[in-house]
Write a protein that holds these residues in place. Structure first.
Motif, PDB file in Angstrom:
ATOM      1  N   MET A 122       0.848  -1.300  -0.091  1.00 46.38           N
ATOM      2  CA  MET A 122       0.095   0.155   0.066  1.00 46.38           C
ATOM      3  C   MET A 122       1.036   1.255   0.093  1.00 46.38           C
ATOM      4  O   MET A 122       2.254   1.207   0.493  1.00 46.38           O
ATOM      5  N   ASN A 132      -7.659   5.586   4.052  1.00 46.43           N
ATOM      6  CA  ASN A 132      -7.045   5.352   2.504  1.00 46.43           C
ATOM      7  C   ASN A 132      -5.923   6.390   2.081  1.00 46.43           C
ATOM      8  O   ASN A 132      -6.003   7.545   2.254  1.00 46.43           O
ATOM      9  N   GLY A 184      -6.955   8.295  -0.654  1.00 43.16           N
ATOM     10  CA  GLY A 184      -8.414   8.922  -0.713  1.00 43.16           C
ATOM     11  C   GLY A 184      -8.625  10.433  -0.230  1.00 43.16           C
ATOM     12  O   GLY A 184      -7.913  11.293  -0.667  1.00 43.16           O
ATOM     13  N   GLU A 235      -9.932  10.602   4.982  1.00 41.37           N
ATOM     14  CA  GLU A 235      -9.512   9.225   4.764  1.00 41.37           C
ATOM     15  C   GLU A 235      -7.956   9.135   4.880  1.00 41.37           C
ATOM     16  O   GLU A 235      -7.478   8.078   5.458  1.00 41.37           O
ATOM     17  N   LYS A 236      -7.252  10.122   4.610  1.00 46.03           N
ATOM     18  CA  LYS A 236      -5.734  10.041   4.567  1.00 46.03           C
ATOM     19  C   LYS A 236      -5.357  10.025   6.230  1.00 46.03           C
ATOM     20  O   LYS A 236      -4.476   9.378   6.679  1.00 46.03           O
ATOM     21  N   ASP A 244      -6.245   6.781   7.814  1.00 45.03           N
ATOM     22  CA  ASP A 244      -5.094   5.747   7.463  1.00 45.03           C
ATOM     23  C   ASP A 244      -3.837   6.142   8.309  1.00 45.03           C
ATOM     24  O   ASP A 244      -3.309   5.051   8.806  1.00 45.03           O
TER      25      ASP A 244
END
Length: 329
Positions: free
Chosen positions: A1, A116, A119, A123-124, A127
């Motif tokens: 990832m 993500n 994202g 989302e960051k 994550d």
């Protein structure tokens, strides 16, 4: 990832007290090469447990941020054993805007985990918490309040977990926090929550709901501050006896504890927070504001218990939460 784009100005392995930022690049009209900078404090003294303390997962909930900014100002290395990570404004864009969700992308931080790195901004951030901060922690405390749309009896909560040994540790932490109410909380939808991400990693996780209405009181802020003192002692990070007051233990056994509106209009609460209610008792009416002369829709309790939370603004729409009833245990 892909690697997360957030960088940190603090060293999580360094002893001492550090005040810095989590920096997330953000190009926008006012700053083409700008960043979102999320304040963070890390205090570390040798080996020992790590606790991760977060506020403003939702940006209009303030008891947690107040208590955590206060802790960051006062924490001293020689008074701790282990590590304390303090982030008063987890969803910092939402916190600065005084909104539940991020004004940048509309993201609800507590509904986007595991996040993500490629994202949305929310989302960051999620994550980064999932892959960098949560792995460091043994204990996780996430402060919530009702925000602008909800109001609660002040409580600390834990969840029913498949791992009963982990659940036992979470309940012990909840009891140590010693809010006026201790609740086994049944979430409406636990998928993609920060809570679930932490619990799935085996962490001792507790949360709160401290008042509401998008503001604070001296009473609810002190609950947060005392809870922090207690959980640091419980975790073995600081020394001292727990500050113990009476707490009412409550359970939310199933979906029957929730009451939702099927009407749009003006809500009239017929019971107050903390009131004992009986199954079948009238707890709210919703008045039609489009015309006079029509009877309000009535909403009744499905179970016996304590009226624990309610919708805060005067107007509701079809589907809005009206109230929740928890059962003394």
């Amino acid at each position: 990832m892909k690697k997360n784009p957030i960088s940190s100005t603090v060293d999580f392995e360094k002893d001492g007290v550090q005040h810095g930022y989590l920096k997330l690049p953000h190009s926008h009209d006012d700053s083409a090469w700008g960043s979102i900078v999320i304040p963070i404090t890390v205090a570390k003294n040798g080996k020992g447990p790590t606790i991760l303390l977060t506020g403003a997962n939702h940006g209009d909930e303030y008891e947690g941020p107040i208590a955590l900014f206060d802790l960051a100002n006062q924490i001293k290395t020689d008074e701790i054993s282990g590590r304390v990570i303090i982030i008063p404004g987890m969803n910092y864009p939402a916190f600065k805007a005084g909104k539940r969700t991020s004004p940048i992308d509309g993201g609800n931080m507590n509904r986007v985990f595991p996040g993500n790195p490629e994202g949305t901004f929310t989302e960051k951030i999620a994550d980064y918490f999932k892959r960098t901060l949560l792995p460091l922690a043994d204990y996780v405390v996430d402060f919530h309040s009702g925000g602008k749309t909800l109001d609660f009896l002040p409580f600390c909560c834990a969840h029913v977990l498949d791992d009963k040994e982990q659940q036992k540790k979470c309940i012990a932490a909840m009891k140590a926090f010693n809010a006026p109410h201790s609740v086994m909380l049944l979430e409406i939808d636990a998928v993609n929550m920060y809570d679930t991400a932490a619990e799935n990693m085996g962490k001792v996780f507790i949360s709160t709901e401290l008042g509401g209405g998008g503001s604070t009181s001296a009473y609810t802020v002190e609950i947060a501050k005392k809870g922090i003192r207690n959980i640091l002692r419980h975790a073995g990070i600081t020394r001292g006896e727990l500050e113990v007051d009476e707490t009412l233990n409550l359970d939310m056994p199933d979906d029957s504890c929730y009451i939702f509106s099927e009407s749009t209009g003006l809500v009239e609460h017929c019971v107050d927070l903390g009131d004992e209610v009986q199954a079948g008792q009238l707890v709210a009416k919703v008045h039609n504001i489009e015309r006079t002369g029509s009877a309000p829709d009535e909403y009744h309790a499905k179970i016996d218990g304590i009226f624990t939370g309610k919708h805060f603004p005067g107007l509701v729409v079809n589907g809005d939460f009206l109230g929740v009833i928890a059962v003394p245990i």
